[in-house]
Design an enzyme around this catalytic site. Structure first.
Site, short mmCIF file in Angstrom:
data_model
loop_
_atom_site.label_atom_id
_atom_site.label_comp_id
_atom_site.label_asym_id
_atom_site.label_seq_id
_atom_site.Cartn_x
_atom_site.Cartn_y
_atom_site.Cartn_z
N LYS A 1 -45.61 58.23 -10.96
CA LYS A 1 -46.48 57.11 -10.60
C LYS A 1 -45.95 55.78 -11.10
O LYS A 1 -46.06 54.78 -10.42
CB LYS A 1 -47.93 57.34 -11.02
CG LYS A 1 -48.16 57.63 -12.48
CD LYS A 1 -49.62 57.99 -12.70
CE LYS A 1 -49.94 58.14 -14.18
NZ LYS A 1 -49.04 59.05 -14.93
N ARG B 1 -58.25 56.50 -16.59
CA ARG B 1 -57.95 57.90 -16.85
C ARG B 1 -59.21 58.72 -17.10
O ARG B 1 -59.10 59.91 -17.36
CB ARG B 1 -57.07 58.00 -18.10
CG ARG B 1 -55.56 58.07 -17.79
CD ARG B 1 -54.87 58.12 -19.13
NE ARG B 1 -53.58 58.71 -19.15
CZ ARG B 1 -52.44 58.04 -19.15
NH1 ARG B 1 -52.44 56.75 -19.02
NH2 ARG B 1 -51.29 58.68 -19.26
N ARG C 1 -39.03 59.36 -24.91
CA ARG C 1 -40.31 58.95 -25.47
C ARG C 1 -40.80 60.00 -26.44
O ARG C 1 -40.67 61.20 -26.18
CB ARG C 1 -41.33 58.78 -24.34
CG ARG C 1 -41.33 57.40 -23.76
CD ARG C 1 -42.20 57.31 -22.55
NE ARG C 1 -43.54 57.89 -22.75
CZ ARG C 1 -44.50 57.81 -21.83
NH1 ARG C 1 -44.29 57.18 -20.69
NH2 ARG C 1 -45.69 58.33 -22.04
N ARG D 1 -50.65 66.60 -23.04
CA ARG D 1 -50.96 65.51 -22.11
C ARG D 1 -51.41 66.06 -20.76
O ARG D 1 -52.31 65.51 -20.12
CB ARG D 1 -49.74 64.61 -21.95
CG ARG D 1 -49.50 63.77 -23.20
CD ARG D 1 -48.12 63.16 -23.22
NE ARG D 1 -47.91 62.21 -22.16
CZ ARG D 1 -46.73 61.94 -21.62
NH1 ARG D 1 -45.64 62.55 -22.05
NH2 ARG D 1 -46.63 61.05 -20.68
P1 AMP Z 1 -48.55 56.75 -20.20
O1 AMP Z 1 -47.34 55.95 -20.46
O2 AMP Z 1 -49.39 56.20 -19.07
O3 AMP Z 1 -48.28 58.23 -20.05
O4 AMP Z 1 -49.48 56.60 -21.51
C1 AMP Z 1 -49.04 57.02 -22.78
C2 AMP Z 1 -50.21 57.29 -23.70
O5 AMP Z 1 -50.97 56.09 -23.87
C3 AMP Z 1 -51.22 58.31 -23.19
O6 AMP Z 1 -50.83 59.64 -23.44
C4 AMP Z 1 -52.47 57.89 -23.96
O7 AMP Z 1 -52.40 58.31 -25.31
C5 AMP Z 1 -52.36 56.37 -23.94
N1 AMP Z 1 -53.03 55.77 -22.76
C6 AMP Z 1 -52.46 55.01 -21.78
N2 AMP Z 1 -53.35 54.62 -20.87
C7 AMP Z 1 -54.54 55.17 -21.26
C8 AMP Z 1 -55.86 55.15 -20.71
N3 AMP Z 1 -56.14 54.52 -19.57
N4 AMP Z 1 -56.82 55.83 -21.39
C9 AMP Z 1 -56.57 56.48 -22.56
N5 AMP Z 1 -55.35 56.54 -23.11
C10 AMP Z 1 -54.34 55.89 -22.47
#
Ligand code: AMP
Length: 219
Positions: free
Chosen positions: A15, A90, A163, A174
């Site tokens: 995405k 989310r 990461r 996750r």
């Molecule tokens: P991502 O890069 O989108 O996979 O986000 C990395 C991490 O950031 C996630 O595993 C969550 O811990 C946190 N995170 C990012 N966006 C959100 C959201 N909308 N709600 C809750 N946690 C978030």
């Protein structure tokens, strides 16, 4: 007319990559809450530093914090003609808050894109995922490797990094969080007629074509 879109999908569905391309093509900002948190951690922002422990464990950050972050970001003028949100909402409360924020500005969300990819493929993709520590450009050692196999094409002295939350056990956490907390949003958006489903398997250009078709805009 602006296009307000959210991109959903399990971690590794692609995405972020597709959101970046769509945002570039439409001339609107891509807003990734994960990137915002990681930038905040690098800059020593206290809210982001508090979120770090949860992120490292593959858990979601609480709704209040995330809603406040997005509310502030959407109040900036570069979102006036649209945005592509990547990684938010989310949870159902986050989606409700987004609708309320847009409603208050006399706007609406045009589409929620759900990208789907089989689970074994997600784990494979995430373990091969790398990024540039300087510009955060995304690579995949199997499908989108950098020219020399190790360094960013745009920053030749920067060795690509994995990461912290892409380790296998954290990836599984996750994915669990995705199925329990985020997947219910798919039905929620379907009920209001805003869901667009896009298969995330296959060459990036084909996925992008399906995405623009699903949104009814030119590729
Ligand atoms: P991502 O890069 O989108 O996979 O986000 C990395 C991490 O950031 C996630 O595993 C969550 O811990 C946190 N995170 C990012 N966006 C959100 C959201 N909308 N709600 C809750 N946690 C978030």
């Amino acid at each position: 007319m602006g296009l307000n879109v959210v991109m959903m999908g399990p971690p590794g569905a692609g995405k972020g990559t597709q959101a970046a391309r769509l945002a570039r093509q439409r001339g609107v900002p891509k807003i990734s809450t994960g990137d915002m948190l990681r930038d905040g951690i690098r800059d020593g922002n206290s809210v982001a530093l508090e979120a770090k422990a949860l992120m490292d464990m593959g858990q979601l950050v609480d709704d209040r914090t995330m809603i406040a972050i997005v509310q502030e970001r959407l109040s900036r003028s570069d979102t006036a003609h649209g945005f592509v949100l990547d990684g938010f909402p989310r949870t159902v409360p986050q989606a409700e808050a987004l609708d309320a924020m847009l409603d208050a500005r006399g706007q609406k969300l045009d589409a929620a894109v759900a990208m789907s990819v089989p689970e074994d493929e997600l784990v494979r993709r995430l373990s091969a995922r790398r990024e540039c520590p300087v510009c955060q450009r995304a690579y995949n050692l199997e499908t989108a490797a950098p020219r020399d196999g190790r360094h960013c094409d745009d920053h030749p002295s920067a060795e690509l990094v994995q990461r912290a939350d892409d380790s296998e056990s954290t990836v599984r956490r996750r994915l669990e969080q995705y199925w329990s907390k985020t997947a219910p949003l798919i039905g929620w958006y379907r009920e209001s007629g805003r869901l667009r489903e896009v298969p995330g398997l296959g060459p990036l250009d084909d996925v992008y074509r399906s995405l623009t078709q699903a949104l009814g805009c030119r590729a």
